[in-house]
Design a protein around this motif. Structure first.
Motif, PDB file in Angstrom:
ATOM      1  N   UNK A  70     -30.531 -18.197  10.994  1.00 23.66           N
ATOM      2  CA  UNK A  70     -29.362 -19.004  10.634  1.00 23.66           C
ATOM      3  C   UNK A  70     -29.756 -20.155   9.706  1.00 23.66           C
ATOM      4  N   UNK A  71     -30.874 -20.808  10.022  1.00 21.67           N
ATOM      5  CA  UNK A  71     -31.328 -21.921   9.189  1.00 21.67           C
ATOM      6  C   UNK A  71     -31.671 -21.444   7.772  1.00 21.67           C
ATOM      7  N   UNK A  72     -32.329 -20.291   7.697  1.00 24.30           N
ATOM      8  CA  UNK A  72     -32.692 -19.769   6.379  1.00 24.30           C
ATOM      9  C   UNK A  72     -31.462 -19.347   5.586  1.00 24.30           C
ATOM     10  N   UNK A  73     -30.501 -18.743   6.261  1.00 26.32           N
ATOM     11  CA  UNK A  73     -29.260 -18.353   5.586  1.00 26.32           C
ATOM     12  C   UNK A  73     -28.486 -19.582   5.104  1.00 26.32           C
ATOM     13  N   UNK A  74     -28.479 -20.614   5.923  1.00 22.48           N
ATOM     14  CA  UNK A  74     -27.771 -21.848   5.537  1.00 22.48           C
ATOM     15  C   UNK A  74     -28.385 -22.463   4.288  1.00 22.48           C
ATOM     16  N   UNK A  75     -29.695 -22.334   4.135  1.00 19.62           N
ATOM     17  CA  UNK A  75     -30.374 -22.870   2.957  1.00 19.62           C
ATOM     18  C   UNK A  75     -30.089 -22.021   1.713  1.00 19.62           C
ATOM     19  N   UNK A  76     -30.001 -20.703   1.895  1.00 17.06           N
ATOM     20  CA  UNK A  76     -29.812 -19.807   0.752  1.00 17.06           C
ATOM     21  C   UNK A  76     -28.354 -19.669   0.333  1.00 17.06           C
ATOM     22  N   UNK A  77     -27.449 -19.852   1.273  1.00 18.74           N
ATOM     23  CA  UNK A  77     -26.024 -19.624   1.002  1.00 18.74           C
ATOM     24  C   UNK A  77     -25.503 -20.365  -0.215  1.00 18.74           C
ATOM     25  N   UNK A  78     -25.824 -21.667  -0.398  1.00 19.85           N
ATOM     26  CA  UNK A  78     -25.306 -22.359  -1.589  1.00 19.85           C
ATOM     27  C   UNK A  78     -25.821 -21.803  -2.908  1.00 19.85           C
ATOM     28  N   UNK A  79     -26.941 -21.064  -2.855  1.00 18.63           N
ATOM     29  CA  UNK A  79     -27.514 -20.502  -4.086  1.00 18.63           C
ATOM     30  C   UNK A  79     -26.840 -19.215  -4.500  1.00 18.63           C
ATOM     31  N   UNK A  80     -26.055 -18.634  -3.559  1.00 17.62           N
ATOM     32  CA  UNK A  80     -25.385 -17.350  -3.821  1.00 17.62           C
ATOM     33  C   UNK A  80     -23.935 -17.618  -4.181  1.00 17.62           C
ATOM     34  N   UNK A  81     -23.584 -17.424  -5.426  1.00 22.64           N
ATOM     35  CA  UNK A  81     -22.206 -17.659  -5.855  1.00 22.64           C
ATOM     36  C   UNK A  81     -21.502 -16.347  -6.159  1.00 22.64           C
ATOM     37  N   UNK A 107     -25.474  -7.734  -6.757  1.00 21.00           N
ATOM     38  CA  UNK A 107     -26.850  -7.580  -7.207  1.00 21.00           C
ATOM     39  C   UNK A 107     -26.911  -7.257  -8.701  1.00 21.00           C
ATOM     40  N   UNK A 108     -26.009  -6.386  -9.153  1.00 19.55           N
ATOM     41  CA  UNK A 108     -25.999  -6.003 -10.566  1.00 19.55           C
ATOM     42  C   UNK A 108     -25.675  -7.200 -11.456  1.00 19.55           C
ATOM     43  N   UNK A 109     -24.886  -8.102 -10.935  1.00 17.20           N
ATOM     44  CA  UNK A 109     -24.503  -9.288 -11.699  1.00 17.20           C
ATOM     45  C   UNK A 109     -25.722 -10.124 -12.076  1.00 17.20           C
ATOM     46  N   UNK A 110     -26.741 -10.098 -11.204  1.00 19.55           N
ATOM     47  CA  UNK A 110     -27.928 -10.915 -11.445  1.00 19.55           C
ATOM     48  C   UNK A 110     -29.175 -10.058 -11.698  1.00 19.55           C
ATOM     49  N   UNK A 111     -28.984  -8.793 -12.061  1.00 15.95           N
ATOM     50  CA  UNK A 111     -30.104  -7.897 -12.323  1.00 15.95           C
ATOM     51  C   UNK A 111     -30.970  -8.458 -13.455  1.00 15.95           C
TER      52      UNK A 111
END
Length: 328
Positions: A317-328, A271-275
């Motif tokens: 699960x569907x929502x997490x699958x959509x967001x997962x690629x955005x979280x690096x 979280x701090x990385x993208x604060x």
């Protein structure tokens, strides 16, 4: 000025305490509007009706007995604990029945009960600080009551009401119908009993000795509940760790995201990385969904598809699958 200070010292510390209770819910934050509503319920509805009912019943006992002492002791030891714990508990009960999807764990029960009770305490503290502090002894009396109400007994109401929240949470997570009734009733009885003991100690042990015994009783209880909360938080971490393994194998989340989902330190670093950046909210929401999914899977294992758990699991699960690629 005395009244303004009474309001400030009555409410501000309890709001700080409420934020601390909110902070304790590390993995799955409860909706702020529900927590705000619970605080307002405690401060306005529970405190207002408790004052009215306690006063009327106390006056009735005085009318029947002609003894002010009996009226005071009965009100303090019997009436107030019963009425106040029921009125505070009603807010938690409303969340339990009408917002069951947000009532996922024992910690949730403690959080809703604690926030409600802190709202009640804020109003009660204001009343005591002003009437028995400032009006009787001026500013020295005001600050003496602030010390008593905030430092010595500041956590008393959350401590009592927490047990009703725990009882409701246990009922929420058991498929056994008799236990669904037994747990909340037992929790309410414990809340009332602890409240009654606290109010009765000064009558049984007057003076400084009573204050010392009462303080020891209160702080022993608070420390015990704090240890239990630490255990509950640790257990919730293990629950997330166990339930989300499947999501890694299914490719819904990555191994790194999985490890961050149950580690406060790793998640805070992420979280701090993208604060200050738009991605911050996405990351925060992502890990909130991870915790919600873990709890729903746990509920599905224990309770089956009550309340449409399977549908909610699929949606998460569907929502997490959509967001997962955005979280690096």
């Amino acid at each position: 000025m005395g009244f303004i200070l009474s309001v400030i010292f009555g409410f501000l510390p309890m709001l700080v305490f409420a934020f601390f209770v909110y902070w304790l819910d590390r993995f799955e934050k409860e909706p702020r509007h529900l927590l705000g509503g619970a605080f307002v319920w405690g401060a306005v509805i529970a405190a207002g009706f408790a004052f009215l009912i306690n006063t009327l019943l106390g006056a009735g006992i005085f009318f029947l007995t002609g003894s002010e002492l009996i009226a005071q002791q009965t009100t303090g030891s019997v009436i107030a604990p019963l009425i106040e714990e029921i009125l505070k508990g009603m807010a938690v009960l409303i969340v339990f029945y009408f917002y069951r999807k947000e009532f996922d764990s024992v910690l949730d029960g403690i959080v809703y009960a604690g926030i409600t009770a802190l709202g009640f305490a804020a109003t009660e503290n204001t009343y005591y600080i002003y009437n028995f502090g400032y009006l009787e002894s001026g500013y020295p009396g005001l600050f003496t009551l602030v010390f008593i109400r905030v430092v010595l007994v500041g956590w008393q109401h959350p401590f009592y009401t927490a047990f009703f929240g725990i009882g409701l949470a246990l009922a929420r997570l058991t498929p056994n119908w008799p236990k669904r009734f037994l747990y909340p009733i037992s929790g309410l009885i414990v809340s009332i009993l602890l409240h009654s003991i606290h109010n009765t100690i000064p009558a049984l042990i007057p003076g400084v000795a009573g204050i010392v015994v009462g303080t020891i009783f209160d702080w022993t209880g608070w420390i015990g509940l704090s240890i239990f909360i630490i255990y509950v938080i640790h257990r919730e971490k293990k629950l997330i760790q166990f339930e989300l393994k499947e999501e890694v194998h299914l490719g819904i989340i990555t191994m790194e995201q999985y490890l961050e989902s149950f580690s406060n330190i790793a998640r805070i670093k992420a979280l701090l990385k993208y604060l200050g950046k738009p991605t911050f909210r996405t990351i925060s929401h992502f890990y909130q969904l991870c915790a919600e999914l873990a709890h729903k899977k746990h509920q599905f294992r224990r309770m089956g598809d009550e309340g449409g758990n399977q549908k909610i699991i699929t949606q998460l699960r569907n929502e997490l699958a959509q967001l997962s690629p955005l979280i690096n």
